[in-house]
Scaffold this active site. Sequence first.
Site, PDB file in Angstrom:
ATOM      1  N   HIS A 495       0.838  -1.210   0.000  1.00 48.17           N
ATOM      2  CA  HIS A 495       0.000   0.000   0.000  1.00 48.17           C
ATOM      3  C   HIS A 495       0.870   1.257   0.000  1.00 48.17           C
ATOM      4  O   HIS A 495       0.699   2.153  -0.834  1.00 48.17           O
ATOM      5  CB  HIS A 495      -0.914  -0.029   1.234  1.00 48.17           C
ATOM      6  CG  HIS A 495      -1.800   1.169   1.375  1.00 48.17           C
ATOM      7  ND1 HIS A 495      -3.143   1.140   1.080  1.00 48.17           N
ATOM      8  CD2 HIS A 495      -1.543   2.450   1.779  1.00 48.17           C
ATOM      9  CE1 HIS A 495      -3.668   2.344   1.296  1.00 48.17           C
ATOM     10  NE2 HIS A 495      -2.713   3.152   1.728  1.00 48.17           N
ATOM     11  N   GLU A 496       1.811   1.331   0.937  1.00 49.74           N
ATOM     12  CA  GLU A 496       2.649   2.530   1.042  1.00 49.74           C
ATOM     13  C   GLU A 496       3.556   2.694  -0.178  1.00 49.74           C
ATOM     14  O   GLU A 496       3.823   3.815  -0.616  1.00 49.74           O
ATOM     15  CB  GLU A 496       3.477   2.485   2.333  1.00 49.74           C
ATOM     16  CG  GLU A 496       2.659   2.483   3.625  1.00 49.74           C
ATOM     17  CD  GLU A 496       1.719   3.673   3.751  1.00 49.74           C
ATOM     18  OE1 GLU A 496       1.987   4.728   3.147  1.00 49.74           O
ATOM     19  OE2 GLU A 496       0.696   3.539   4.441  1.00 49.74           O
ATOM     20  N   HIS A 499       1.833   4.624  -2.840  1.00 49.17           N
ATOM     21  CA  HIS A 499       1.984   6.081  -2.703  1.00 49.17           C
ATOM     22  C   HIS A 499       3.350   6.528  -3.220  1.00 49.17           C
ATOM     23  O   HIS A 499       3.465   7.529  -3.932  1.00 49.17           O
ATOM     24  CB  HIS A 499       1.862   6.487  -1.224  1.00 49.17           C
ATOM     25  CG  HIS A 499       0.478   6.440  -0.673  1.00 49.17           C
ATOM     26  ND1 HIS A 499      -0.595   7.030  -1.292  1.00 49.17           N
ATOM     27  CD2 HIS A 499      -0.019   5.874   0.471  1.00 49.17           C
ATOM     28  CE1 HIS A 499      -1.684   6.843  -0.573  1.00 49.17           C
ATOM     29  NE2 HIS A 499      -1.364   6.141   0.506  1.00 49.17           N
ATOM     30  N   HIS A 502       3.559   6.572  -6.931  1.00 50.69           N
ATOM     31  CA  HIS A 502       2.773   7.707  -7.435  1.00 50.69           C
ATOM     32  C   HIS A 502       3.674   8.949  -7.469  1.00 50.69           C
ATOM     33  O   HIS A 502       3.670   9.717  -8.439  1.00 50.69           O
ATOM     34  CB  HIS A 502       1.568   7.941  -6.517  1.00 50.69           C
ATOM     35  CG  HIS A 502       0.501   8.806  -7.104  1.00 50.69           C
ATOM     36  ND1 HIS A 502      -0.642   9.136  -6.406  1.00 50.69           N
ATOM     37  CD2 HIS A 502       0.379   9.435  -8.298  1.00 50.69           C
ATOM     38  CE1 HIS A 502      -1.405   9.904  -7.150  1.00 50.69           C
ATOM     39  NE2 HIS A 502      -0.804  10.108  -8.309  1.00 50.69           N
TER      40      HIS A 502
END
Length: 713
Positions: A495-496, A499, A502
Amino acid sequence: MLCTGRLGGLAARASALLPGRARPGGLGAGLWAREVSTSWSPVGAAFNVKPQGFRLDLFGERQGLFGVPELSAPEGFRIAQENALRKSDLLVARACSTPPGPQTVLIFDELSDALCRVADLADFVKLAHPEPAFREAAEEACRSIGTVVEKLNTNVELYQSLQKLLADKKLVDSLDPETRRVAELFMFDFEISGIHLDKEKRKRAVDLNVKILDLSSRFLMGANFPNKIEKHLLPEHIHQNFVLAGEHVIVDGLHAEAPDDLVREAAYKIFLYPNAGQLRCLEELLSNRDLLAKLVGYSTYSHRALQGTIAKNPETVMEFLEKLSDKLSERTLKDFEMIRGMKMKLNPQNSELMPWDPPYYSGVIRAERYNIEPSLYCPFFSLGACMEGLSILFNELFGVSLYAEQTAKGEVWCDDVRKLAVVHESEGLLGYIYCDFLQRADKPHQDCHFTIRGGRLKEDGDYQLPVVVLMLNLPPSSRNSPTLLTPGMMENLFHEMGHAMHSMLGRTRYQHVTGTRCPTDFAEVPSILMEYFANDYRVVNQFARHYKTGQSMPKNMVSRLCESKKVCAAADMQLQVFYAALDQIYHGKHPLRRSTTDILKETQEKFYGLPYVPNTAWQLRFSHLVGYGAKYYSYLMSRAVASMVWKECFLHDPFNRATGERYRREMLAHGGGREPMLMVQGMLQKCPSIDDLVSALVSDLDLDFETFLMDSE
C-alpha cells in the site's frame, strides 16, 4: 490513508497515514551473507540484514539530512529557513512585477517549492528524528514557515498578480491545461483564506483559520486522551487488562481484540464516556468551519472541502453512501447473524450483539474457518523477499527497478534507514525513496508516506527529482532470521509503496501538484490498487519464498488468506459507511438540527444497525474529523475506483507492460495536475457512475476472483 493539505495557497504537503504499532528496537546497517539455500537480488539482500552495531566512518565528512548541507546539525534548520525566506522575498517581488502570463504560475510554484522544501522536510523530522534537538529545531522551522505562509496568504498585491492572469480570458485560453489548473488551484487556496474579501471580512477569515487550527489541535489531543474510573467500580478480575494508577483504572483504548466480553464492554463504555470539554471543542470546530465556509462563499464546509474531488459535491457523496448502504444491508445482516451465532456459542448467557463485539468475534470466525495463523505466513514474507517482489512487479509494469544505495554519513536519521534509487530502463533516475521500516522507541505508531521534495521542471530545463520517505513499524531481525512480515504488514508495505510510486512516476511541471498532491479521494487509488496485487497469487508467487529453504508459498495458503478477508467484510464496510455519513452530516447544513451525540445515534441506527450505547460519544474519539473533515468517504470511493481498475485492466494479467504504461500515462503521471475523474476515465475508457462504483465494492465481497482463478488452473 493519505492526508493531503496545503499551507494556505502557497505550500503543499502530503503524507499517508495508517494505524501502526511500535516498540523499542533498531538495527545496524551491516549486510550479512545468510547461509540458506535461497539467494536474494541486491535489493532483497539490502533489506535482509543482521544487527552489527553502528557503521563507523571516522574519516568521511558529515553530510546533512537527505543530503541538505545545512542539516548536518539541528542549528541548520534556522539557516535553511532563513535561506528559504530570503528566496521567497525575491520571488514575491518578481511575481508582483512580472506581467501576467505563464511565467506568473512558474514563479508561484517556485515560491511554493522554496517554502515546501523546508516545511515538508521539517514536518517529517519533527515526528521521526530520534534526537530531541533535531525534533525541536524542526518544530520551530514549521512554525516559522507557517507564519510566513499566513502573511503571504493575506498579501493582496501577490493575490492580484494571479488574479490579473485569471481575469484575462485570452491569456487563460492560451495556457496549457496543467498550467491553467495549477493557477486555479493557487487561486482556490488563496480565496479559501478570504483574501478576495474586504478588509474586515479578510481579518475575520484569518481569525477563523487561526481558531480552527487551535481547535483542531485540541480535539486531536482530547481524542487520544485516556479516561479513568475508580477501581472499585469494575470487577476485580478484569483489572489486570488495564493500566492501574493508585485507586483508578486507566482506559486508553477500546481493547477490541480482548477475548473477555466484559473487558471489551467496560473499555467501550469508559473510553467513550462523554467529556464535556471535548464535546464543546467539537461543536466549536464544526461551527467555525461552517462560518469560514460561508464567509468565503460556500453553503457548507462540505461543499468547500469537496471542490475539485472525484465526488465534486456532498450530494454525490451521500448518494454514493446511501446506495452502498442499501446494497450492503442484506449481507451485513447475515454477517451480524454469523457473529451473533459465534457469540452465543462462546457466551450463551449474553448473546445480544453489541458494538464492541464484531472485531473480536469476526476474528474468531476467521481463525476457526481458515488456518491463517501469522506464524505460518511470516517465514515466506521476509522484508528482503517483499522488496524483491515489488522491484520485480515495477520492472514488469513500468520498466522501473529499485536499487539500494549506500548513504553518506549524516544523510539518514537512524542507522537502519535504507535509501532506494528508483531507476527507469530508458529515462534513468526517477527519484529516491528513504525506507524507515523498523520499530524503534518514540517512533510514531503509524505507517506513513511523506513527501520531502516534490518533482518539478526547473527553469534550466532539468527535472527536480522527487524524494519521499516511507515509514513503517516492522519488527527487527533476530539472531536467526531476517525481519519477517505478517500478511497484514506485507499488504501495508505494498500500500505505502503505491503512494511512493505515485510520487516517483509522476512527471508534473509543477511541484504544487506533484505525486500525491491531489484530491484525497484520488490519492488513495494507487495505494489501494497495490493491495490487489499483494493478494494475487501470480504476484505473490514471484517473491514469497521461505527464508530458510527457498520454498515458494503454496497456492492454498494464498487462497485461504484471500477467502478469510471476506469474513464479515460487509459489516466492516457498513461501519465505514456509517463513519463517512456521520462526517458528511457534521459538515453539512448548520446550525445542526440536534446535538452531535443525537446525530450519532440516529446515523448509527440508519447506516450501521447495531444499537447506540447510552452515555457514550464515539464522535469525540473520531480523530479523522480533523485531517479528513468532510472527506472520510474518500477511502471507500478510492477503493471502488481501484477495484474497477484492477478488474478491468490488471486482473487478466497483473504483469502486462502495455497496461502498466497506460496506467502510468493516464493516472500516475499527472499528480494533481489534471481533474481526477478525467484520469479515471482515461484509464477505464468510460466515466464510472455511482452505481458502477457501488457494484465494484460489493462484488469484492463475493467469492475471491483471484482464488477462483487459482482453483480453476
